[in-house]
Design an enzyme around this catalytic site. Sequence first.
Site, short mmCIF file in Angstrom:
data_model
loop_
_atom_site.label_atom_id
_atom_site.label_comp_id
_atom_site.label_asym_id
_atom_site.label_seq_id
_atom_site.Cartn_x
_atom_site.Cartn_y
_atom_site.Cartn_z
N LEU A 24 0.84 -1.20 0.00
CA LEU A 24 0.00 0.00 0.00
C LEU A 24 0.87 1.25 0.00
O LEU A 24 1.70 1.44 0.90
CB LEU A 24 -0.96 -0.02 1.19
CG LEU A 24 -2.11 -1.02 1.02
CD1 LEU A 24 -1.73 -2.39 1.55
CD2 LEU A 24 -3.37 -0.53 1.69
N ASP A 25 0.67 2.07 -0.99
CA ASP A 25 1.49 3.25 -1.20
C ASP A 25 1.22 4.31 -0.16
O ASP A 25 0.06 4.64 0.13
CB ASP A 25 1.19 3.80 -2.60
CG ASP A 25 2.00 5.02 -2.94
OD1 ASP A 25 3.22 4.89 -3.11
OD2 ASP A 25 1.41 6.12 -3.05
N GLU A 42 3.99 1.14 2.76
CA GLU A 42 5.01 2.17 2.64
C GLU A 42 4.59 3.27 3.59
O GLU A 42 3.49 3.81 3.47
CB GLU A 42 5.11 2.72 1.23
CG GLU A 42 6.18 3.81 1.12
CD GLU A 42 6.05 4.66 -0.12
OE1 GLU A 42 7.08 5.24 -0.53
OE2 GLU A 42 4.94 4.79 -0.66
N ASP A 64 11.28 4.48 -6.41
CA ASP A 64 11.44 5.86 -5.95
C ASP A 64 12.90 6.27 -5.89
O ASP A 64 13.29 7.35 -6.34
CB ASP A 64 10.81 6.03 -4.57
CG ASP A 64 9.33 6.37 -4.64
OD1 ASP A 64 8.92 7.02 -5.62
OD2 ASP A 64 8.59 5.97 -3.73
#
Length: 617
Positions: free
Chosen positions: A259-260, A297, A392
Amino acid sequence: MISLPGAAYAHGTCRFTVWAPEKKRMVLHLVAPNEREVEMVPDMTGYFHVTVPDVPPGTRYFFRPDGGHDTPDVASQYQPDDVHGASYVVDHDAFVWQDHHWHGLPMESLVLYELHVGTFTPEGTFDAIIPRLDDLAATGINALELMPVAQFAGTRNWGYDGVYPYAVQHSYGGPDGLKRLVDACHQRGIAVFLDVVYNHLGPEGNYFRAYAPYFTDAYRVPWGDAVNFDQAWSDGVREYFINNALYWFHHFHIDGLRLDAIHMVFDTSCVHLWQALQEAVKRLSQHVGRPLHLVAESDLNSPKVVTAPAAAGYGFDGQWLDDFHHALYALLHADGKMRYEDYCGGIAPLAKAYAEGFVLTGDYAIFRKRKYGASSAGIPGNRFVVFTMNHDQVGNRVRGERLSVLLDHSRLKLAAAAILLAPYVPMLFMGEEYADETPFLYFVSFRDPTLLQAVRRGRKEELGRFLAGGEPEDPAAEATFRKSVLQWHRRQEGRHAVMLRWHRALLDLRRMCITPDSFTRGVTQVLTFGEAGIMLYGRGSQQGSWLCLLNFSPQPATVCIPGEGLAWRKLLDSHEPGWQEEVTGGLQAPVAALSAENITVGALSVVVYRGYAAGGR
């Protein structure tokens, strides 16, 4: 069977459901193959429903809120004509799964591999990944982590601009393509994790406001409107996203969700969204009889993320450990002081990351200009995912450089050993196992010129202080995307082949040394030597003791080893000729070090030993 919004097909009949609590009327417009309009019926909870016979799979449809314009279904399960086109009826039962033997993998067994479907192969599809699975499995990788596949505008995007959370990206192969990939993975013993985004939705093709109050002005997030999880009408929003998680597990046999940026989900409800989600997934896990993982995250540095709801936590099974990356990077690369100034205290930050998890645990953070974090010393290691690279960390560099471009060969080997022999869950970024040198750049294919200009401007502002080396690549240019496609053929060439063998050797050692007990704090002892050395000492497991010495110094170091009375057999030494960039010899067979008290570790190298009791092997 889980209850879902959108189009639920079964045996020639389709039930259409849409949540629009403030609308007076809803019309279903069936476009093809047989065009017709059907009035939908509201219920007391804000949903409109209608069941229509003779609706074959592949039927295209729109909704018309309050009798207005044709609008795609925000719970569409397939958008073959992109984000503005008609939604598509999917028959999930038509796919014949072959993974009946699959029972999943526990967190402590995982070796994750993050990949972007569009750039992992020249074809950029789910099906094109399947021929490469055997190579990944042979390397020791047993879990794919797919960057978001929810439908976004166009064909080029990282995936964090998705606007149809239930629809699988059409250019990747749609829902059946994803199912074929998952099925093929499970047949090879590979789990599949999926990155999902619940903290915002993308800008182009976003029709959510046409239906209901999915967003709120009460909070702000950096990427768009904040999702409404705790204001008026939030019950339907919560149901939408919780059901989305269940949808991936149920219909696609996904093993875990990442899950971002969970810290950008705001919820003051008595039962937090994350607790409600965790409880729903746990019930489904018990029903299907295999583990279903939720990994976060998080920018909170808070142990509550992986603490059980009964103890006032969110209940995630794991979370990305950014602190480990930052502390490791600060030792490996000269610009670490500029990028991660809070982690530049020599070897101590990395030692703390190994021993406890979070490095910043209530300390004053220069970057944040405030105290930050709480201790995770009691959290077991299988709750943390560690990495040297991810989308990222690579993609948010001006040139998208990987560590294989930034570091020399010795430091690359050190970086790989640092995560793969850690008592944590390791994750590689696609191509890392063979030191692929292609950049991973930021790319989009929006069609709105005003939006594209905003993206270009925002990208420059975000990279601000790192732009001394030049301008970033144009995110909208197809060439930017093409530059990011892996060079898979280089796996067997020169130093790339050496790094591939190195990763395989490390993962072989990991299976030998990192046992389920290793994740319990204190079982793996973390010591330092010199000014830049880490010693990992696994004591007396069923496989015997083991010792990993990581020397980040450009000077050799002499180490006084623990384990009195043990004979130490060397298993791996990165200084051997067979591990050099230009291979100059073979690899030594395991050599006993007898009962020596001191061991010399070469500069910028890693050495691994196994310890045996006197008289043992």
